[in-house]
Design an enzyme around this catalytic site. Structure first.
Site, PDB file in Angstrom:
ATOM      1  N   ASP A   1      -2.040  -1.051  -4.142  1.00  0.00           N
ATOM      2  CA  ASP A   1      -2.466   0.316  -4.423  1.00  0.00           C
ATOM      3  C   ASP A   1      -1.199   1.156  -4.527  1.00  0.00           C
ATOM      4  OD1 ASP A   1      -3.407   2.893  -4.443  1.00  0.00           O
ATOM      5  OD2 ASP A   1      -4.760   2.658  -2.746  1.00  0.00           O
TER       6      ASP A   1
ATOM      7  N   TYR B   1       0.870  -1.171   0.000  1.00  0.00           N
ATOM      8  CA  TYR B   1       0.000   0.000   0.000  1.00  0.00           C
ATOM      9  C   TYR B   1       0.910   1.225   0.000  1.00  0.00           C
ATOM     10  CZ  TYR B   1      -3.330   3.487   1.737  1.00  0.00           C
ATOM     11  OH  TYR B   1      -4.090   4.619   1.905  1.00  0.00           O
TER      12      TYR B   1
ATOM     13  N   HIS C   1     -12.587   0.852  -3.887  1.00  0.00           N
ATOM     14  CA  HIS C   1     -11.720   0.277  -4.908  1.00  0.00           C
ATOM     15  C   HIS C   1     -12.331  -1.028  -5.407  1.00  0.00           C
ATOM     16  CE1 HIS C   1      -7.896   2.639  -4.061  1.00  0.00           C
ATOM     17  NE2 HIS C   1      -8.699   3.002  -3.071  1.00  0.00           N
TER      18      HIS C   1
END
Length: 449
Positions: A173, A133, A266
């Site tokens: 991400d 992330y 998402h």
């Protein structure tokens, strides 16, 4: 084999969405992913708030990394479907693999880069998986330094693995949009950042340098859908990726997005790999032959290793080698008075006592019933024991045994008293286990100090 990546935006809140709200089951959620390796970002939980239902999902091994700077912030997890298992697991981006010369280029304290629970690096044999992330800039200049130092450290780790001949899969991400086609409103993005070149941002340039043809990794989503601008009912930016090194192209099949999965802002993205490949001899080569199926489970990141999920029942702490034998319901049989018949009548009783008596049944600091029948005369004047005396002694010993057994059972069912602390010699306080599990409702004691 399928690898899936999803910024879940809170592991604990996902089950509030339909259809997961109907079953409240993490197993149903993971099974719906139809994946072998499920990589989650932004789980937003801490270890002390991780429930057994989240951690121990039947058929999966759960690995977790949490933020150490801010509770309920960031955090990543990987659920690996059985029987697949990584060879090794780490959460650090900054390791000994990074040279002092590279560390010197960072503007951020290297230790801080590993404090936000942003990564899990797992060696699966065929490839090394990076579930990350990536940081956002947050509109702060100092935070942009943190963000780009993190990006550069990830690239350095990957480059060193590739230089050693290893293959890499980077998922997560990335918090960066590669091309204008990946943005729902690229013109507005240019205005927001005050730039005329879409890639004229540090994180976009970093991603552009990572991807082929400039870099070593392939964007599986764009490779499978070169002209896709978006998906139905989706208006956003493509910042979730599954990137693979080119040595894995022979295994790669296709990649796509799961717009049907609800529970976050998402959408999950996934990449499929062939399970088998034809080799030169036209034989089938199975991908599992190249993946880690290690039986090693010694890693602090595996939730099944957390002590709180290995809770023992309180009864295990009270096991004793000495067992209390219930009273024999057979009534006592007294011997006949005549010497001729006493031997025959008492013989079975004597054999029973001989076989059941042992040194372990002797009592300490307690008077036995037999002691009250001891002779008060001088030992030298005591008559020689007869067979009747032996029979009486056996009976008295059996009475003592039953007496001790009765005391044991009485003590066992007696209401327990609150003990005193052996250190402070003060009375303890009584508590009850409220946590769900085998010990819920049981009482325990703690020192009042």
């Amino acid at each position: 084999m399928r690898i899936l990546s999803w910024n879940i935006n809170g592991l604990a809140t996902t089950l509030q969405y339909h259809p997961w709200s109907e079953t409240k089951s993490y197993k149903n959620l993971l099974d719906a992913m139809e994946s072998d390796i499920i990589c989650l970002q932004e789980i937003k939980t801490q270890r002390q708030k991780l429930t057994r239902e989240m951690a121990l999902v039947d058929g999966y091994d759960g690995y977790f990394s949490y933020s150490k700077t801010k509770q309920g912030y960031s955090g990543v997890a990987v659920y690996v479907k059985s029987p697949l298992r990584p060879i090794s697991v780490d959460e650090r981006i900054i390791t000994n693999d990074l040279t002092p010369d590279f560390i010197a280029t960072l503007k951020t304290d290297p230790q801080l880069l590993d404090m936000e629970g942003r990564s899990l690096i797992m060696d699966f044999g065929l490839f090394v998986l990076f579930n990350i992330y990536f940081p956002n800039d947050g509109g702060d200049e100092g935070r942009m330094d943190f963000k780009m130092d993190y990006h550069h450290s990830v690239r350095e780790r990957m480059d060193r693995l590739l230089a050693d001949g290893r293959q890499v899969v980077l998922v997560g991400d990335i918090n960066a949009v590669h091309e204008e086609i990946d943005h729902c409103d690229p013109k507005q993005s240019l205005k927001d950042y005050g730039i005329t070149d879409f890639k004229d941002l540090p994180h976009r340039r970093w991603l552009d340098q990572v991807l082929v043809p400039k870099g070593p990794l392939l964007d599986t989503g764009r490779h499978s859908h070169p002209d896709r601008k978006g998906i139905p009912a989706n208006f956003g930016t493509r910042i979730d990726y599954i990137l693979i090194s080119q040595g894995l192209l022979r295994w790669f099949n296709k990649a796509d997005i799961r717009a049907d999965i609800m529970g976050s802002d998402h959408c999950p993205v996934y990449a499929d790999f062939w399970n088998t490949l034809p080799d030169e001899d036209d034989k089938r080569t199975n991908i599992m032959d190249f993946l880690g199926t290690s039986t090693a489970t010694i890693t602090p990141y595996l939730a099944a290793n957390y002590p709180e999920f290995k809770q023992k029942k309180l009864s295990t702490f009270f096991n004793s080698k000495k067992t209390i034998v219930p009273m024999d319901p057979t009534p006592l049989t007294l011997p006949l008075a005549s010497p001729s018949s006493s031997s025959a009548a008492a013989s079975p009783l004597k054999r029973q006592m001989t076989s059941s008596s042992s040194p372990s049944t002797k009592r300490q600091n307690q008077n036995t019933i037999k002691s009250f029948f001891s002779a008060a005369t001088n030992p030298s004047s005591t008559p020689k024991p007869t067979e009747d005396d032996d029979d009486l002694a056996s009976i008295l010993e059996q009475i003592d045994e039953r007496h001790e057994s009765t005391q044991g059972w009485s003590t066992l069912f007696q209401t327990p008293t609150i003990p005193s602390c052996q250190v402070h010699q003060c009375k303890c306080t009584e508590h009850t286990v409220n946590k769900k599990g085998p010990n819920q409702g049981r009482r325990f004691y703690l020192c009042s100090k």
